[in-house]
Design an enzyme around this catalytic site. Structure first.
Site, mmCIF file in Angstrom:
data_model
loop_
_atom_site.group_PDB
_atom_site.id
_atom_site.type_symbol
_atom_site.label_atom_id
_atom_site.label_comp_id
_atom_site.label_asym_id
_atom_site.label_seq_id
_atom_site.Cartn_x
_atom_site.Cartn_y
_atom_site.Cartn_z
ATOM 1 N N ASP A 182 0.855 -1.199 0.000
ATOM 2 C CA ASP A 182 0.000 0.000 0.000
ATOM 3 C C ASP A 182 0.888 1.245 0.000
ATOM 4 O OD1 ASP A 182 -2.049 1.793 0.176
ATOM 5 O OD2 ASP A 182 -2.582 1.305 2.260
ATOM 6 N N SER A 222 -17.920 0.406 -6.091
ATOM 7 C CA SER A 222 -19.166 0.861 -6.713
ATOM 8 C C SER A 222 -18.926 1.465 -8.090
ATOM 9 C CB SER A 222 -19.872 1.875 -5.809
ATOM 10 O OG SER A 222 -19.000 2.972 -5.539
ATOM 11 N N GLU A 233 -10.788 -7.951 1.837
ATOM 12 C CA GLU A 233 -10.877 -8.380 0.435
ATOM 13 C C GLU A 233 -9.541 -8.974 -0.034
ATOM 14 O OE1 GLU A 233 -14.139 -5.182 -1.338
ATOM 15 O OE2 GLU A 233 -12.005 -4.636 -1.220
ATOM 16 N N HIS A 344 31.242 -26.406 19.019
ATOM 17 C CA HIS A 344 32.647 -26.009 19.062
ATOM 18 C C HIS A 344 32.747 -24.502 19.271
ATOM 19 C CE1 HIS A 344 36.321 -24.560 16.814
ATOM 20 N NE2 HIS A 344 36.862 -25.369 17.697
ATOM 21 N N ASN A 345 33.645 -24.085 20.162
ATOM 22 C CA ASN A 345 33.822 -22.653 20.455
ATOM 23 C C ASN A 345 32.461 -21.962 20.583
ATOM 24 O OD1 ASN A 345 36.531 -23.083 20.405
ATOM 25 N ND2 ASN A 345 36.969 -21.835 18.613
ATOM 26 N N GLU A 374 31.494 -25.694 24.719
ATOM 27 C CA GLU A 374 32.918 -25.479 24.954
ATOM 28 C C GLU A 374 33.163 -24.141 25.638
ATOM 29 O OE1 GLU A 374 37.215 -25.615 22.584
ATOM 30 O OE2 GLU A 374 35.333 -25.808 21.472
ATOM 31 N N ASP A 376 36.553 -21.861 26.515
ATOM 32 C CA ASP A 376 37.996 -21.591 26.469
ATOM 33 C C ASP A 376 38.315 -20.574 27.562
ATOM 34 O OD1 ASP A 376 38.099 -23.272 24.370
ATOM 35 O OD2 ASP A 376 38.706 -21.801 22.868
ATOM 36 N N HIS A 389 38.521 -16.661 22.500
ATOM 37 C CA HIS A 389 39.430 -17.447 21.675
ATOM 38 C C HIS A 389 40.821 -16.847 21.794
ATOM 39 C CE1 HIS A 389 39.942 -19.807 17.655
ATOM 40 N NE2 HIS A 389 40.350 -20.472 18.715
ATOM 41 N N GLU A 423 38.557 -25.897 27.989
ATOM 42 C CA GLU A 423 39.938 -25.745 27.538
ATOM 43 C C GLU A 423 40.598 -24.761 28.492
ATOM 44 O OE1 GLU A 423 42.084 -24.099 23.569
ATOM 45 O OE2 GLU A 423 40.539 -25.630 23.236
ATOM 46 N N LYS A 471 34.384 -31.847 31.496
ATOM 47 C CA LYS A 471 35.435 -32.508 30.711
ATOM 48 C C LYS A 471 36.698 -31.684 30.807
ATOM 49 C CE LYS A 471 37.513 -31.959 27.234
ATOM 50 N NZ LYS A 471 37.991 -31.323 25.978
ATOM 51 N N ARG A 615 35.836 -36.972 20.877
ATOM 52 C CA ARG A 615 35.353 -35.642 20.521
ATOM 53 C C ARG A 615 36.132 -35.172 19.306
ATOM 54 N NH1 ARG A 615 37.355 -30.534 21.702
ATOM 55 N NH2 ARG A 615 35.840 -28.844 21.430
ATOM 56 N N ASP A 722 12.901 -19.796 -10.635
ATOM 57 C CA ASP A 722 12.707 -21.052 -11.372
ATOM 58 C C ASP A 722 13.168 -22.188 -10.458
ATOM 59 O OD1 ASP A 722 12.109 -19.415 -13.606
ATOM 60 O OD2 ASP A 722 14.243 -19.289 -14.100
ATOM 61 N N ASP A 775 16.941 -22.079 -6.680
ATOM 62 C CA ASP A 775 16.502 -21.276 -7.820
ATOM 63 C C ASP A 775 17.504 -21.478 -8.954
ATOM 64 O OD1 ASP A 775 15.509 -19.381 -9.573
ATOM 65 O OD2 ASP A 775 16.442 -17.693 -8.512
#
Length: 985
Positions: A182, A222, A233, A344-345, A374, A376, A389, A423, A471, A615, A722, A775
């Site tokens: 609109d 109308s 509508e 991981h990380n 994990e 670190d 990290h 870690e 761990k 792991r 497509d 596509d």
């Protein structure tokens, strides 16, 4: 209370709040089914909170009134000064509401704010999540705000005629599309605006068709000058546009020629066609839940609209809803017998070098059922350990904040044990601090009991329910009574650092290995088939680190928390078999793990994984946080296959598809042959002669149609897509294939294919089906639209909808027909006319290639050069030389342990099932394109010929004096096996 004096609430705000909300609340409360709830009534009247934002000069604060819109379907916030609306969000888009320091935003200001008045609203489905942050004026107000919003979000809508959250989301989507189209904000859509909207939703209608439908929907016009569709509508216009012939035909066929289901006819359809176990009472309940028309509900009739809703809901889902909603597998076996959803990380939100770390990055995987995260850990300021990290530009977050969030969200989706993969790079003092934080926060959840030395295997997920396992390295029992000891430093980051130092090219160059063969017929390499071919996992040099390992002092306080997941250096399979304990767990870098999972060593890897945990973590060269292909490692029995959850890619699609199973518990029971290495002939994923432990399955998938496919990101506004579908069968090497449909020109709204693929899966327990919609693009790589991954044995039979996952694909789905049955191998006999006909039909001449069928793409699962925007084009598998897109069953010639009568009976049953399904499909797809009808007619002829030949073979077996079939001559057998092998590859 907020600590800043400037946050005090002026009394006039309360008076203004009462007056302004009255008009907005009128009318809406009358139709609200939960209007009597006090926390919901708060938003009818409106409530004032302080919105917080980060600006250039610090924290910015603005008073905002939060109030429901008059329709009761969205939350708005208004400025209390300018009296202007500052934003709104649909109630159905609200994911959750949090109180306290539970987001990165509030964690930054812990020293300035009171957690009891901090409110965070998380909404939308984007990653990272979209959030609003507010301060309430009292803790009671914060609790009422959170409770009210959660109830409104759960309801999805306050309109009683809307019976599900999915319907509310759909109507919200329609409203958004209407408002966007609109252009002059006049409240109606002109014909030109409607045409623009049709292009936006990929509806390939001609102008003439669109004009006719527009006039039919514009009932209030109308005069020509007053033409335009208001929202009601427009909804009717869209409803007519989206009416689906295949569902209408299915209703007519099974409702005995009428246009409504009764409970009796619905039960017959669900039992016979959908293979569901339901009663007539169940069907009555389904009608009442799904039928939107009151008159039909009163008569217990299900109209087309109700049938469409039922088929697009849980009852018609392809992924067995009983498998996704509840734990149904045996959870009393040792931990080593399960695949465990692992990250991981986990703390990273992007790449491995400079992306932000976030506590929010832990919440999303945990809510998806991840059970191993994990951390670190490094020394932080003021004696508080941090997570990031190491040796990179990634940001830092507090260890204590992460532990607190894991405790809050870790057991919301699954109550089975969480493994904290630590870690450790901290000093002794901060290691002790880490231990104390975990003990204080987790309390009784933290499993601190020493591993039972009398046990011979790990405890089960059921035994450890609700527990947190650590761990990490552990000091030996014979260590001195000192408060610390020396252990080797297991630093995964060393591999990445080594890769960066040895790199001889700019960092913006692709990190991928040389591309596999460009030819579509090139064979994909076997996992581990590279320079590691000579790798010997039992040699002394195999596990020697690239850099000399450092020694790290380990605090006893932290060591005491380690019991059933003790990290040890891997020294070879033979060493582990002789000296390894059941609670010893080793981490494997991706490349070496893949080498262990190849043909030469996979049996040893399976044996190791039957008793101990392994792991696997991504290679250090995956700087962009790309992922490796987890399937070879799952086939080798590896439990903790850690992936980067922050990266949307084909590998993560497989991971999420697998772990949606078993009630999203995060634990999937491995097939029995993978945990039984003492069998006479141990399972080997590369040797079909060891597949006898599994029940092979005859699978038929018919891709019928798709609905509401969006344009891929970056596609020009005027283009209509497509689309085509790639069906990937992924599992052991023998079972892995890719099948492609033709592409449909210029239709993303309701494309139809009506293409059937039939194949045999020898190891169904390890098989995943991945449906990928793309596509077709002549000038560039085909764009990904959406995908869905489902374990083969969790697929439901019959006509099913598959909800697509991906960016911006809300509401998009595939409509398929699926059957699965025990595979009955053909009785060996000399090839006749029909056998040659089948082989001929599967190997068309080279010049008969269909121009509308896209070529097979190279299999790039697991490559490390996938930037996020390129992920959509790198996951198709190669079809081997001479292989065509199969449309009938691929047969393998082998002997089964059954007599002729049993084989004949099973063959007859399967043939009857196939014929019944084909009759259903023939009716449903009768209105398809002429080319599709022709293909189906040809296929029906071939299927009938196959059925007749199977009946002849079964009759011969019954009439034979000796039930065992006479063996074929060597020449005939070799000829037939050669022909079948070319088709099956």
């Amino acid at each position: 209370m907020p600590v800043d004096a400037e946050n005090a609430v002026p009394e006039e705000h309360h008076a203004r709040q009462q007056g302004e909300a009255a008009a907005a609340a009128d009318g809406a409360a009358a139709c609200d089914p939960i209007a009597e709830d006090k926390s919901v009534a708060l938003f009818r009247k409106g409530t004032i909170l302080t919105q917080l934002r980060e600006g250039k000069f610090g924290l910015r604060k603005h008073d905002r009134k939060l109030i429901l819109c008059s329709a009761g379907k969205s939350l708005e916030w208004w400025s209390t000064k300018s009296k202007t609306q500052k934003g709104h969000v649909s109630l159905s888009a609200i994911q959750e509401v949090r109180i306290g320091f539970q987001t990165d935003f509030f964690n930054k200001y812990q020293d300035r704010l009171d957690p009891e008045v901090c409110v965070s609203i998380i909404y939308g489905r984007s990653q990272p999540a979209t959030m609003l942050h507010f301060l309430a004026y009292t803790s009671q107000q914060a609790e009422r705000v959170a409770a009210g919003l959660q109830k409104l979000a759960a309801a999805g809508s306050n309109n009683p005629s809307t019976q599900s959250k999915a319907d509310a989301m759909h109507e919200t989507w329609l409203k958004e599309m209407f408002v966007a189209a609109d252009k002059n904000s006049g409240g109606t859509l002109s014909f030109d605006e409607t045409l623009g909207l049709l292009n936006r939703i990929n509806a390939g209608l001609s102008t003439k068709q669109a004009k006719r439908m527009f006039k039919e929907a514009d009932v209030n016009a109308s005069s020509p000058e007053e033409q335009g569709l208001d929202f009601d509508e427009f909804k009717e216009f869209y409803r007519t546009l989206s009416r689906r012939e295949e569902l209408s035909n299915l209703l007519t066929i099974h409702a005995r020629g009428t246009d409504c289901f009764t409970p009796e006819s619905l039960m017959k359809f669900l039992v016979q066609t959908q293979k569901m176990d339901v009663t007539e009472e169940d069907c009555t309940r389904l009608i009442l839940e799904n039928e939107p028309v009151a008159e039909c509900r009163e008569q217990k009739l299900l109209s087309y609209d109700g049938f469409e809703r039922l088929m697009k809901g849980p009852t018609g889902a392809a992924y067995n809803c009983e498998h996704t909603s509840e734990v149904y597998q045996d959870m009393t076996q040792p931990l080593s017998h399960y695949y465990i959803a692992s990250s991981h990380n986990t703390y990273l939100t992007g790449d491995q070098l400079k992306s932000p770390s976030s506590v929010e990055a832990y919440i999303r995987p945990l809510k998806l059922g991840c059970r191993c995260v994990e951390l670190d850990c490094w020394d932080g300021p003021d004696g508080n350990p941090i997570i990031y990290h190491g040796h990179t530009l990634t940001s830092k977050i507090k260890f204590a904040d992460v532990i607190r969030l894991i405790n809050l969200f870790g057991f919301q989706t699954s109550n089975y044990p969480i493994i904290l993969s630590i870690e450790n790079h901290c000093s002794l003092e901060q290691q002790s601090c880490m231990a104390n934080i975990m003990i204080d926060v987790f309390g009784e959840r933290l499993n601190v009991l020493d591993s039972d030395q009398s046990r011979t295997h790990l405890p089960s997920p059921e035994e450890l329910k609700g527990k947190v396992l650590v761990k990490n390295k552990k000091l030996s029992n014979d260590a001195d009574d000192d408060e610390e000891g020396w252990v080797s430093d297991e630093d995964e980051g060393d591999e990445m650092t080594t890769n960066l130092k040895s790199r001889k090219r700019p960092s913006n160059v692709s990190l991928s290995p040389p591309s596999q063969a460009a030819s579509p017929n090139a064979r994909s390499p076997t996992p581990g088939e590279d320079s590691m071919d000579a790798f010997d996992p039992d040699s002394a040099e195999a596990w020697k680190p690239a850099t000399e390992k450092h020694k790290l002092k380990l605090a006893k306080d932290l060591s005491r928390l380690v019991n059933y997941v003790e990290a040890v250096s891997f020294k070879g399979f033979e060493y582990s078999f002789a000296h390894g304990r059941y609670h010893h767990m080793s981490s494997f870098a991706e490349k070496k793990a893949m080498s262990c999972a190849q043909r030469r060593h996979v049996k040893k890897f399976l044996k190791y994984n039957s008793r101990q945990l392994s792991r696997i973590y991504p290679a250090g060269s995956r700087i962009s946080s790309s992922n490796y292909n987890p399937i070879p490692l799952w086939n080798a029995g590896c439990q903790i296959v850690a992936l980067n959850y922050q990266t949307n890619c084909p590998e993560m699609d497989l991971n999420l598809g697998l772990f949606r199973n078993n009630g999203m518990s995060g634990y999937i029971l491995k097939p029995a042959p993978l945990v039984n290495p003492t069998a006479d002939v141990p399972f080997d994923p590369f040797k079909p002669d060891t597949f006898s432990y599994f029940r092979p399955r005859d699978v038929t998938v018919t891709i019928i149609s798709a609905q509401q496919l969006p344009k891929p990101k970056g596609v020009e506004k005027g283009e209509v897509i497509d689309p085509y579908v790639a069906l990937q069968v992924l599992g052991v090497e023998h079972d892995s294939h890719t099948y492609l449909t033709k592409y449909v020109d210029d239709n993303g709204f309701n494309p139809r294919w009506n293409e059937k693929f039939r194949f045999v899966v020898k190891v169904p327990d390890l098989c995943l089906l991945r449906f990928v919609v793309r596509d077709k693009d002549v000038l560039s790589q085909d764009d990904l639209i959406g995908q869905a991954t489902i374990p083969l044995l969790s697929m439901t039979q019959g006509f099913r909808h598959i909800t697509l996952d991906g960016e911006g694909v809300e509401g998009a789905s595939l409509f398929i027909h699926f059957t699965i049955s025990d595979y009955v191998p053909p009785i060996k006999r000399k090839k006749g006319f029909f056998s040659r006909l089948r082989n001929k039909s599967k190997q068309p001449a080279a010049d008969s290639e269909d121009k509308n069928r896209p070529p097979a793409l190279a299999d790039n699962l697991g490559r490390d050069d996938k930037d996020t925007e390129m992920l959509s084009t790198s996951d198709e598998m190669t079809l081997p030389d001479g292989a065509a897109i199969p449309t009938i069953i691929t047969e393998t010639v082998e002997e089964e342990d059954m007599d002729g009568e049993e084989s004949a009976e099973r063959a007859d049953n399967n043939a009857d099932d196939v014929q019944s399904a084909d009759l259903d499909l023939a009716g449903v797809t009768a209105t398809g394109a002429a080319s599709a009808k022709t293909a189906e007619e040809e296929q029906a002829i071939i299927d009938e010929q196959i059925r007749q030949e199977q009946e002849e073979e079964a009759q011969l077996a019954r009439d034979a004096e000796n039930p065992d079939p006479a063996p074929a001559s060597d020449d005939d057998t070799e000829d037939e096996e050669d022909g079948v092998e070319a088709q099956a590859m």
